[in-house]
Design an enzyme around this catalytic site. Structure first.
Site, short mmCIF file in Angstrom:
data_model
loop_
_atom_site.label_atom_id
_atom_site.label_comp_id
_atom_site.label_asym_id
_atom_site.label_seq_id
_atom_site.Cartn_x
_atom_site.Cartn_y
_atom_site.Cartn_z
N GLU A 58 35.70 31.40 31.09
CA GLU A 58 34.46 31.81 31.80
C GLU A 58 34.66 33.27 32.17
O GLU A 58 35.41 33.57 33.10
CB GLU A 58 34.27 30.98 33.06
CG GLU A 58 33.98 29.51 32.85
CD GLU A 58 32.56 29.25 32.40
OE1 GLU A 58 31.74 30.19 32.35
OE2 GLU A 58 32.27 28.08 32.08
N CYS A 76 29.54 36.52 38.41
CA CYS A 76 29.64 36.84 36.97
C CYS A 76 28.27 36.86 36.29
O CYS A 76 28.05 37.64 35.38
CB CYS A 76 30.55 35.82 36.31
SG CYS A 76 30.13 34.14 36.76
N GLU A 134 30.16 45.86 33.26
CA GLU A 134 30.10 44.98 34.43
C GLU A 134 30.64 45.73 35.65
O GLU A 134 31.77 46.19 35.65
CB GLU A 134 30.94 43.73 34.18
CG GLU A 134 30.82 42.74 35.31
CD GLU A 134 31.62 41.48 35.09
OE1 GLU A 134 32.80 41.58 34.71
OE2 GLU A 134 31.06 40.39 35.30
P1 NAD Z 1 40.82 39.18 36.46
O1 NAD Z 1 40.62 38.81 35.05
O2 NAD Z 1 41.44 40.49 36.77
O3 NAD Z 1 41.76 38.11 37.21
C1 NAD Z 1 41.47 36.73 37.16
C2 NAD Z 1 42.76 35.96 37.34
O4 NAD Z 1 43.64 36.21 36.23
C3 NAD Z 1 43.54 36.33 38.59
O5 NAD Z 1 44.08 35.14 39.13
C4 NAD Z 1 44.66 37.23 38.05
O6 NAD Z 1 45.82 37.24 38.83
C5 NAD Z 1 44.93 36.58 36.70
N1 NAD Z 1 45.55 37.46 35.72
C6 NAD Z 1 45.58 38.82 35.68
N2 NAD Z 1 46.24 39.23 34.57
C7 NAD Z 1 46.61 38.12 33.90
C8 NAD Z 1 47.30 37.90 32.66
N3 NAD Z 1 47.73 38.89 31.90
N4 NAD Z 1 47.48 36.62 32.26
C9 NAD Z 1 47.03 35.59 32.98
N5 NAD Z 1 46.39 35.74 34.17
C10 NAD Z 1 46.18 36.99 34.62
O7 NAD Z 1 39.41 38.98 37.13
P2 NAD Z 1 38.99 39.38 38.58
O8 NAD Z 1 38.90 40.85 38.61
O9 NAD Z 1 39.84 38.66 39.56
O10 NAD Z 1 37.52 38.71 38.68
C11 NAD Z 1 36.39 39.32 38.27
C12 NAD Z 1 36.02 38.89 36.88
O11 NAD Z 1 35.85 37.48 36.81
C13 NAD Z 1 34.68 39.46 36.45
O12 NAD Z 1 34.77 39.94 35.15
C14 NAD Z 1 33.75 38.26 36.51
O13 NAD Z 1 32.63 38.36 35.70
C15 NAD Z 1 34.64 37.15 36.14
N6 NAD Z 1 34.10 35.86 36.60
C16 NAD Z 1 33.54 35.01 35.69
C17 NAD Z 1 32.99 33.80 36.10
C18 NAD Z 1 32.35 32.86 35.11
O14 NAD Z 1 32.14 31.71 35.48
N7 NAD Z 1 32.04 33.27 33.90
C19 NAD Z 1 33.02 33.46 37.45
C20 NAD Z 1 33.59 34.34 38.35
C21 NAD Z 1 34.13 35.55 37.91
#
Ligand code: NAD
Length: 496
Positions: free
Chosen positions: A264, A298, A399
């Site tokens: 997601e 998101c 975004e």
């Molecule tokens: P992010 O991708 O930076 O982090 C998300 C999670 O991934 C965190 O727990 C982080 O610690 C972990 N992470 C970071 N690097 C990683 C790696 N290399 N391998 C595995 N895990 C890793 O996202 P964010 O900045 O925390 O959140 C914002 C983003 O989330 C936005 O792009 C938003 O659109 C998206 N989002 C999507 C939905 C959906 O349902 N489609 C819902 C909420 C947020």
């Protein structure tokens, strides 16, 4: 005088002691002994020290989840899993004020949203409890000669790595845990480093509900911990919500043992207003399609296309509406927009505000950080409406994940469908019109996982949600969500 946040009576969970990892039913410090700080984004002050999971802790959590998967949990009937999920729903409901307060303190979501969040969190748990006992295989007619019977059974996929972002810490955790547990999987949950408190508390409630040790493990930490989890050979499935960039890392990390993956990811969703729409409904609808949760959603409808003949009038009303919104202390029940989650996010969003202005867009509302005395230490941004935006500007393509709307005029329906689809993303979308033919044509034409007609951001446990294109794959909510955590086994029986 400081804001309420500085005088609030904190939940007992915030007892000043470091918050520990939940591994194999026990609260433990990180193997490295490291901790990190969780910051209150309304004040910039430290809320709690959190044990920081690293690869060694991930190994332990995955091993615990594997033992639990192969051990007693595998003997639980679907009816038992249903009962325990219903018990968890009861506990989440009972402790909801505390959980909501933890989320408000940790990520800044206004406390005014508590009733809606309670309905969703408890509703998700009850919905998947129901699906636990109503998800089955099939008996299938086949073409074999003689007495040959065939049927399928649905089996849990195994150990699930659930990796989440910060923007709805409790709701997102439950959204992954509930279907995984309903299917009989075990879980290692890695909440976001910016807001780990309510997921850690939820882990405790899972134990209190009677979920056996090791079935739910909660490991707070940074990207390093997420990466270790995503690459771990003991994990069978990754359920990831977060940025598209990290989603791509996850896919690569999953290749080692061909993990199942659902993603997601991000969005840049179009929201289309025709001149014949009920504009009195469309103005607040389009505003809150972005400003809710300070734009940290998101599927926010950040690209606002307005039919040219009402564009100027609509944007004026939108700007006026934006200026009426109360931004401030998220613990104040009258606050509509809280802070952004972190200083990093503040920097990102204000960077886009500057970029929009430099590129020639006009901020007709907001356009700046809020620096009033009471809010100066927090990460507050004014709800912003940009006009004079063209499709190629960064603010209309990338975004932002903040309270920023880019308004653009359009002339005809084919043009707006084409422009709506001119993005790498495909998560949410909206259309406001009284003309059912136009509504239907747009709904059919947009390449997005959700189309909202004369509403926006409606969500329900029973209705699937997910992305097209670079917004990801797989669906959450609805019966399809269960498929993400299940294998299908075919069984053949030959009788004589
Ligand atoms: P992010 O991708 O930076 O982090 C998300 C999670 O991934 C965190 O727990 C982080 O610690 C972990 N992470 C970071 N690097 C990683 C790696 N290399 N391998 C595995 N895990 C890793 O996202 P964010 O900045 O925390 O959140 C914002 C983003 O989330 C936005 O792009 C938003 O659109 C998206 N989002 C999507 C939905 C959906 O349902 N489609 C819902 C909420 C947020």
């Amino acid at each position: 005088m400081g804001i309420l946040n500085e005088q609030a009576v904190l939940p007992a969970f915030l007892d000043g002691k470091p918050k520990l990892l939940l591994i194999d039913g026990k609260l433990v410090p990180a193997k490295s002994g490291r901790t990190f700080k969780s910051i209150n984004p309304a004040t910039g002050k430290v809320l709690a020290e959190i044990a920081e999971a690293g690869p060694a802790d991930i190994d332990l959590a995955v091993a615990a989840a594997r033992r639990a998967f192969e051990g007693p949990w595998s003997k639980w009937k679907a009816f038992d899993r249903q009962a325990v999920l219903l018990k968890l729903a009861e506990l989440v409901d009972k402790h909801f004020d505390e959980l909501a307060m933890l989320d408000t303190l940790d990520m800044g979501g206004p406390i005014a949203g508590t009733a809606a969040k309670r309905k969703r969190a408890v509703g998700l748990l009850r919905f998947y409890a129901g699906l636990a006992t109503s998800t089955h295989g099939q008996t299938i007619e086949n073409s074999m000669a003689g007495e040959v019977f065939s049927y399928t059974v649905k089996e849990p996929v195994g150990v699930v790595a659930a990796i989440n972002p910060w923007n709805g810490p409790l709701g997102l955790a439950i959204w992954k845990l509930a279907p995984a547990l309903a299917c009989g999987c075990t879980v290692v949950l890695k909440p976001a480093e910016q807001a780990p408190l309510s997921p850690l508390r939820l882990g405790e409630l899972c134990l209190e509900a009677g979920i056996p040790p090791g079935v739910v493990n909660v490991v707070a930490g940074f990207g390093e911990a997420g990466a270790a989890l995503a690459a771990h050979p003991g994990v069978d499935k990754i359920a990831f919500t977060g940025s598209t960039e990290v989603g791509q890392h996850i896919i690569r990390a999953s290749a080692g043992n061909l993990k199942r993956v659902s993603l997601e990811l991000g969005g840049k969703s179009p929201n289309i207003v025709f001149a014949d729409a009920d504009l009195d409904a469309a103005v607040p609808g389009a505003a809150m399609a972005v400003f809710a949760n300070s734009g940290q959603i998101c599927s926010a409808g950040t690209r606002l296309f307005v039919e040219r003949k009402v564009h100027d009038e609509f944007v004026e009303k939108l700007a006026k509406f934006a200026k009426t919104l109360k931004v401030g202390d998220p613990l104040d029940p009258t606050t509509q927009l809280g802070p952004l989650v972190s200083d990093t996010q503040l920097e990102r969003v204000t960077g886009y505000l500057q970029r929009g202005k430099t590129d020639g867009a006009e901020a007709v509302a907001g356009g700046n950080r809020i620096t009033d005395a009471a809010l100066a230490e927090g990460y507050f941004v004014a709800p912003t409406v940009f006009s004079n935006v063209v499709d190629s500007m960064a603010i209309a393509r990338e975004e932002i994940f903040g309270p920023v709307i880019s308004a653009m005029p359009f002339d005809d329906i084919d043009e707006v469908i084409r422009r709506g689809n001119d993005t790498e993303y495909g998560l949410g979308s909206g259309v406001w019109t009284r003309n059912i033919n136009n509504a239907q044509k747009v709904a059919k034409g947009l390449r997005a996982g959700t189309v909202w007609i004369n509403c926006y951001q409606a969500m329900d446990p029973a209705v699937p949600f997910g992305g097209y294109k670079m917004s990801g794959y797989g669906r959450e909510s609805g019966t399809e969500h269960m498929d993400e955590f299940l294998q299908t086994k075919a069984v053949w029986i030959k009788t004589t």
